[in-house]
Design an enzyme around this catalytic site. Structure first.
Site, PDB file in Angstrom:
ATOM      1  N   CYS A  89       0.865  -1.182   0.000  1.00 36.04           N
ATOM      2  CA  CYS A  89       0.000   0.000   0.000  1.00 36.04           C
ATOM      3  C   CYS A  89       0.900   1.230   0.000  1.00 36.04           C
ATOM      4  O   CYS A  89       1.696   1.411   0.926  1.00 36.04           O
ATOM      5  CB  CYS A  89      -0.891  -0.030   1.242  1.00 36.04           C
ATOM      6  N   HIS A  92       0.911   3.406   3.104  1.00 37.86           N
ATOM      7  CA  HIS A  92       1.231   2.735   4.369  1.00 37.86           C
ATOM      8  C   HIS A  92       2.404   1.774   4.251  1.00 37.86           C
ATOM      9  O   HIS A  92       2.573   0.901   5.107  1.00 37.86           O
ATOM     10  CB  HIS A  92      -0.004   1.992   4.903  1.00 37.86           C
ATOM     11  N   MET A  97       2.466  -2.193   5.484  1.00 36.11           N
ATOM     12  CA  MET A  97       1.287  -2.763   4.837  1.00 36.11           C
ATOM     13  C   MET A  97       1.692  -3.400   3.514  1.00 36.11           C
ATOM     14  O   MET A  97       1.845  -2.717   2.495  1.00 36.11           O
ATOM     15  CB  MET A  97       0.217  -1.687   4.635  1.00 36.11           C
TER      16      MET A  97
HETATM   17 CU   LIG Z   1      -3.004   1.323   3.317  1.00 36.71          CU
END
Ligand SMILES: [Cu+2]
Length: 104
Positions: A89, A92, A97
């Site tokens: 991600c 993140h 993530m």
């Molecule tokens: Cu995320």
């Protein structure tokens, strides 16, 4: 796609699918989230087909930001070589993530 007191994560973070399957991600909490593949962490020769299967990309192998809980992102793994596809991600990544898809 989850962000809560336990951290930011894909749940499940590891998936095994068959070539031609599709995956749908759903934002559960704490967006924005997305799906981005590292060009050097996918099977060689996979990038063009993978990119072609991704809608709304913001860049090479970078999926669009999903801004709202309940939003989904669906992509096909048709036409991509078998192997391991690691993804993350973008907002993140620093929070760890990340996920792994194995295409059989
Ligand atoms: Cu995320």
């Amino acid at each position: 796609m989850i962000g809560d007191a336990t951290g930011y994560k894909y749940d499940p973070a590891t998936l095994t699918i068959k070539q031609g399957d599709g995956i749908r991600w759903t934002v559960v909490s704490t967006p924005p989230h997305n799906v981005s593949f590292w060009p050097d962490s996918i099977p060689s020769g996979a990038a063009a087909a993978l990119q072609g299967n991704m809608s709304g990309t913001m860049g090479q192998l970078i999926g669009p930001l999903l801004m709202n809980a309940g939003e989904t992102y669906t992509m096909s793994f048709a036409g991509v070589p078998p192997g391991t596809y690691k993804y993350f991600c973008t907002p993140h990544l620093a929070m760890g993530m990340k996920g792994t898809i194995t295409v059989q």
